[in-house]
Design a protein around this motif. Structure first.
Motif, mmCIF file in Angstrom:
data_model
loop_
_atom_site.group_PDB
_atom_site.id
_atom_site.type_symbol
_atom_site.label_atom_id
_atom_site.label_comp_id
_atom_site.label_asym_id
_atom_site.label_seq_id
_atom_site.Cartn_x
_atom_site.Cartn_y
_atom_site.Cartn_z
ATOM 1 N N VAL A 236 -0.970 -1.078 -4.486
ATOM 2 C CA VAL A 236 -2.166 -0.244 -4.403
ATOM 3 C C VAL A 236 -1.716 1.178 -4.061
ATOM 4 O O VAL A 236 -1.059 1.394 -3.039
ATOM 5 C CB VAL A 236 -3.145 -0.773 -3.338
ATOM 6 C CG1 VAL A 236 -4.408 0.085 -3.306
ATOM 7 C CG2 VAL A 236 -3.494 -2.231 -3.611
ATOM 8 N N VAL A 237 -2.075 2.124 -4.905
ATOM 9 C CA VAL A 237 -1.552 3.484 -4.802
ATOM 10 C C VAL A 237 -2.611 4.424 -4.234
ATOM 11 O O VAL A 237 -3.685 4.584 -4.812
ATOM 12 C CB VAL A 237 -1.085 3.989 -6.182
ATOM 13 C CG1 VAL A 237 -0.552 5.417 -6.070
ATOM 14 C CG2 VAL A 237 -0.033 3.059 -6.761
ATOM 15 N N GLY B 296 -4.746 2.187 -8.706
ATOM 16 C CA GLY B 296 -5.013 3.267 -7.765
ATOM 17 C C GLY B 296 -6.251 2.995 -6.943
ATOM 18 O O GLY B 296 -7.083 2.145 -7.282
ATOM 19 N N HIS B 297 -6.374 3.748 -5.842
ATOM 20 C CA HIS B 297 -7.544 3.625 -4.973
ATOM 21 C C HIS B 297 -7.942 5.022 -4.501
ATOM 22 O O HIS B 297 -7.099 5.764 -3.990
ATOM 23 C CB HIS B 297 -7.251 2.739 -3.765
ATOM 24 C CG HIS B 297 -8.429 2.569 -2.864
ATOM 25 N ND1 HIS B 297 -9.428 1.655 -3.112
ATOM 26 C CD2 HIS B 297 -8.790 3.210 -1.730
ATOM 27 C CE1 HIS B 297 -10.348 1.743 -2.164
ATOM 28 N NE2 HIS B 297 -9.982 2.678 -1.316
ATOM 29 N N PRO B 298 -9.211 5.396 -4.687
ATOM 30 C CA PRO B 298 -9.655 6.720 -4.238
ATOM 31 C C PRO B 298 -9.999 6.718 -2.754
ATOM 32 O O PRO B 298 -9.562 5.835 -2.006
ATOM 33 C CB PRO B 298 -10.892 6.967 -5.103
ATOM 34 C CG PRO B 298 -11.470 5.596 -5.284
ATOM 35 C CD PRO B 298 -10.295 4.645 -5.338
ATOM 36 N N SER B 299 -10.793 7.632 -2.340
ATOM 37 C CA SER B 299 -11.193 7.753 -0.937
ATOM 38 C C SER B 299 -12.304 6.744 -0.634
ATOM 39 O O SER B 299 -12.162 5.561 -0.919
ATOM 40 C CB SER B 299 -11.651 9.183 -0.668
ATOM 41 O OG SER B 299 -11.973 9.375 0.681
ATOM 42 N N GLY B 300 -13.422 7.192 -0.088
ATOM 43 C CA GLY B 300 -14.532 6.297 0.223
ATOM 44 C C GLY B 300 -15.813 7.080 0.383
ATOM 45 O O GLY B 300 -15.796 8.295 0.634
ATOM 46 N N THR B 301 -16.920 6.400 0.242
ATOM 47 C CA THR B 301 -18.228 7.037 0.367
ATOM 48 C C THR B 301 -18.539 7.367 1.818
ATOM 49 O O THR B 301 -17.811 6.967 2.741
ATOM 50 C CB THR B 301 -19.313 6.103 -0.166
ATOM 51 O OG1 THR B 301 -19.364 4.929 0.670
ATOM 52 C CG2 THR B 301 -19.049 5.702 -1.607
ATOM 53 N N ALA B 302 -19.659 8.056 2.032
ATOM 54 C CA ALA B 302 -20.069 8.393 3.395
ATOM 55 C C ALA B 302 -20.259 7.135 4.236
ATOM 56 O O ALA B 302 -19.869 7.093 5.410
ATOM 57 C CB ALA B 302 -21.355 9.226 3.363
ATOM 58 N N LEU C 9 0.860 -1.176 0.000
ATOM 59 C CA LEU C 9 0.000 0.000 0.000
ATOM 60 C C LEU C 9 0.901 1.231 0.000
ATOM 61 O O LEU C 9 1.572 1.517 0.991
ATOM 62 C CB LEU C 9 -0.923 0.007 1.216
ATOM 63 C CG LEU C 9 -1.869 1.207 1.315
ATOM 64 C CD1 LEU C 9 -2.817 1.249 0.122
ATOM 65 C CD2 LEU C 9 -2.656 1.180 2.620
ATOM 66 N N ALA C 10 0.915 1.946 -1.115
ATOM 67 C CA ALA C 10 1.803 3.094 -1.279
ATOM 68 C C ALA C 10 1.112 4.346 -0.778
ATOM 69 O O ALA C 10 0.247 4.899 -1.449
ATOM 70 C CB ALA C 10 2.201 3.247 -2.739
ATOM 71 N N THR C 11 1.494 4.799 0.408
ATOM 72 C CA THR C 11 0.903 6.010 0.985
ATOM 73 C C THR C 11 1.794 7.223 0.777
ATOM 74 O O THR C 11 1.314 8.359 0.870
ATOM 75 C CB THR C 11 0.645 5.836 2.496
ATOM 76 O OG1 THR C 11 1.893 5.784 3.194
ATOM 77 C CG2 THR C 11 -0.151 4.573 2.771
#
Length: 337
Positions: free
Chosen positions: A259-260, A284-290, A236-238
């Protein structure tokens, strides 16, 4: 007319200033949140610097918001005044684009990010779509909840949705605002957790956060070290460092994935020969929903995961922002109006 204070930037790259404006009223389908905490995220710099298209100025940034609902607009039934909520990168969705119609709200073509689509959380109050808030558990304070709306949900959902299963080797690249949360989530999800970061001095912090191994990226071949540990199912690339990400690919086991979540405009350099025979992948991976923010907060409350924060008053937003940019803050700076 009641007023609120906000920290705004008048022009791209300009300094922060504290301004007073009328207290906004929520319209139909909206709620107003009295802000109790707002995280200072590195992505705020992209908004301040006008790196995203159509960023409005004057700009009030802030997409890591926590507080209490203090007014609801017409037609809002799911929220009541006094409810503790957080709003992160996901600040609402259009509901009509293809992604929304497929239930994939985080990839909404018109996603409404606070501080971009509307004034953000560097303020005493914000008005947001009623689809944006996530409930905060009683065990989590506003200061702790704020970073979970972006840094927390991004790392938690990336790990939870990855190929890794309990007992697998998972490496977290970077030990900053995202990384220190990713390590805690990885450990509590049952992964054998490796931290990869620059310098031997970060090893103690990695151990304190629960990591089982530490790899100093300046002291040798990172990929070889990961293979010595058995090969990572997931990296997991932070850290926002494409060269450091590239250096981990050969450390993945067959079928492993990079996973970026850390952002860097430079390309990640990966040869097809590194991927084909081993079935490795990079995505890639975005943020997340509510709802995913709620699940992140619920998991954190259950397991004791908390961000490490430094708080500053809203009046010091400019100094807090500069401290974040300079890398002087460990690990998250949070404004407290």
């Amino acid at each position: 007319m009641p007023t609120i204070r906000s920290a705004e930037v008048a022009e791209p790259g300009g300094p922060f200033r504290i301004v007073e404006r009328e207290l906004p009223e929520p319209g139909p389908g909206q709620v107003r949140i009295a802000v109790e905490a707002c995280g200072v995220c590195r992505t705020d710099a992209a908004f301040v610097g006008a790196a995203f298209p159509e960023v409005p100025f004057p700009l009030v940034p802030g997409h890591e918001i926590a507080g209490r609902i203090d007014a609801v607009g017409a037609g809002v039934q799911q929220w009541t005044v006094g409810t503790r909520v957080a709003v992160g990168w996901f600040g609402g969705n259009c509901g009509i684009c293809r992604s929304c119609r497929e239930g994939d709200f985080i990839h909404c073509e018109r996603i409404q990010v606070p501080g971009w689509a509307y004034p953000g959380g560097y303020s005493e109050a914000v008005v947001v779509p009623a689809t944006a808030p996530a409930r905060i558990p009683d065990a989590i304070s506003a200061v702790e909840a704020a970073p979970m709306g972006c840094a927390g949900v991004a790392t938690f959902t990336a790990l939870r949705g990855s190929r890794a299963r309990a007992g697998d080797l998972v490496a977290v690249l970077g030990l900053g605002g995202l990384g220190h949360l990713a390590v805690q989530f990885a450990v509590k999800l049952g992964f054998e957790t490796v931290v990869v970061a620059r310098g031997a001095d970060r090893a103690e912090a990695a151990t304190r956060l629960g990591a089982h191994h530490y790899v100093d990226s300046t002291a040798g071949d990172v990929a070889a070290r990961l293979q010595e540990l058995g090969g990572a199912r997931v990296v997991l690339a932070t850290a926002g460092d494409s060269a450091a990400m590239s250096a981990t690919v050969d450390g993945l086991r067959p079928g492993g994935e990079l996973v970026v979540v850390g952002a860097d405009p430079e390309p990640i350099r990966v040869s097809p020969f590194q991927l084909i025979a081993t079935s490795r992948s990079v995505h890639g991976h975005p943020s997340g929903t509510a709802r995913e923010v709620e699940e992140t907060l619920e998991f954190a409350a259950l397991t004791g995961i908390r961000p490490i924060t430094q708080t500053r008053p809203l009046a010091e937003a400019g100094a807090a922002y500069d401290r974040m940019l300079a890398g002087e803050a460990r690990y998250r700076v949070v404004l407290t109006p």
